[in-house]
Motif scaffolding. Sequence first.
Motif, mmCIF file in Angstrom:
data_model
loop_
_atom_site.group_PDB
_atom_site.id
_atom_site.type_symbol
_atom_site.label_atom_id
_atom_site.label_comp_id
_atom_site.label_asym_id
_atom_site.label_seq_id
_atom_site.Cartn_x
_atom_site.Cartn_y
_atom_site.Cartn_z
ATOM 1 N N CYS A 101 -6.342 -5.437 -5.719
ATOM 2 C CA CYS A 101 -6.203 -5.150 -3.990
ATOM 3 C C CYS A 101 -6.372 -6.921 -3.856
ATOM 4 N N CYS A 140 -7.503 -0.771 5.444
ATOM 5 C CA CYS A 140 -7.645 -0.619 4.379
ATOM 6 C C CYS A 140 -9.615 0.271 4.896
ATOM 7 N N ILE A 197 -1.104 1.707 -8.201
ATOM 8 C CA ILE A 197 -2.870 1.210 -7.097
ATOM 9 C C ILE A 197 -4.085 1.537 -8.317
ATOM 10 N N CYS A 242 0.947 -0.927 0.012
ATOM 11 C CA CYS A 242 0.212 -0.071 -0.250
ATOM 12 C C CYS A 242 0.724 0.949 -0.278
#
Length: 416
Positions: free
Chosen positions: A107, A92, A36, A31
């Motif tokens: 993800c 998250c 992403i 992350c």
Amino acid sequence: MKDKAGLVACIRPEYAGRFKCDGQACGAECCRKWTIVIDEDTYQKYKKVKLKNLRARLKQYLVTKEYEGRLQHFIKLDHTGSCPFLQPDDFCRIQRACGEEYLSKTCRTYPRLFVQLAENLAEETLTLSCPVAARCCLLNREPLRFEQVERDLSRMSGSCFSAGKLLQPALLSMQGPALGILQRCTEERPDLRFVLLGFFLDRADELAQSDRAGEIESCGQPYLYGELDGEAEQVMRLCPGDVKAYIRNMMTVLELFYGEENRHPEHMSVQPYLDNVMNAYGIQSEKVVLSDVAERYVRIRGAYCDKIYEEYGYILTNYFLNHYFTMLYPYGVHENATVAYEFFVTVCKLAEFFALALFDRRKDEACEDDMIELLRYVDQKVIHNHNDRKNLLQMIKDGEHGFLDVMRLLLDGSGR
């Protein structure tokens, strides 16, 4: 088999099923500082989020731009280089507020890699770029076993490695014996497995090209049960490797991967394992004498090779196995089995080359964790860096070696 729910039969190593994502165990590395990607379905979900604060944050950080000729959605990282939805407890914010079904395919999938081989068949493995996945894979002391599970690939992100026009029946028939060969001979004669693998792939490729893929599995049995060990050992005696040729090849690979970084100490702070190699083998200057480097290598290998394979041979073996399965050898790298074989053995020997240097520099302080981080470092160059992988493949293709030529080039003449 593919059923009404869209599930596909998926073959994976058992350790892949044991992996559990835990951001607190790794500091949520995936992350931070990584691109992403958000798939279209997830993007549409985010546009309809009803929670006011979350909707405002999504509007702020979701961006759409052209990438590789098409529009793609991304999450823009914050000023620290982290995902703006990563909370202080490394969980998250989106998942906590809306549930796992609101995670993007990227993800939800990472660090798993999926390759669909046919409409109803896929393979799954783990990428070592995730430290938790790396430990799950590399610390496995039991013989590698596989399991078949059902996966909904529509919810997963595809692997960057493509099965393409693979000879699927031949690939599956080759994988079992090849992985079995790689689990043999891990301590007494580490290089013997590479010789046996070369013999097997050479013969299996002949059968595949002759539309006789059904004979490949039975062809692999003598290699698995030691019936051809004597023949392979005779080849190693009659065609010994040349340590200078081996060192020259390793130095060429290092130059290919790192270029000018080899000769600039200011880069070493971000390349600690490269620093080990440069100093251990004495190749940090422009005026390198090949015979001197070869002499250092022979000394280091004599001092530490036994120790590495006796104490950490299972870690190296697990790395070889995961790399072989992930990259869909022998056809996943290149349609020519000889080229793919040289690529594979080069990667394995490069990992060993780095490990020997690590032990020479750390002496008795080197440990299990050091081996894991070193292999993650090597893996980064050959798995996650497309340009390095492409350049290494081109170098090998330009060499035009046969199976025996590869063995002479990559066996270092040490008698191991």
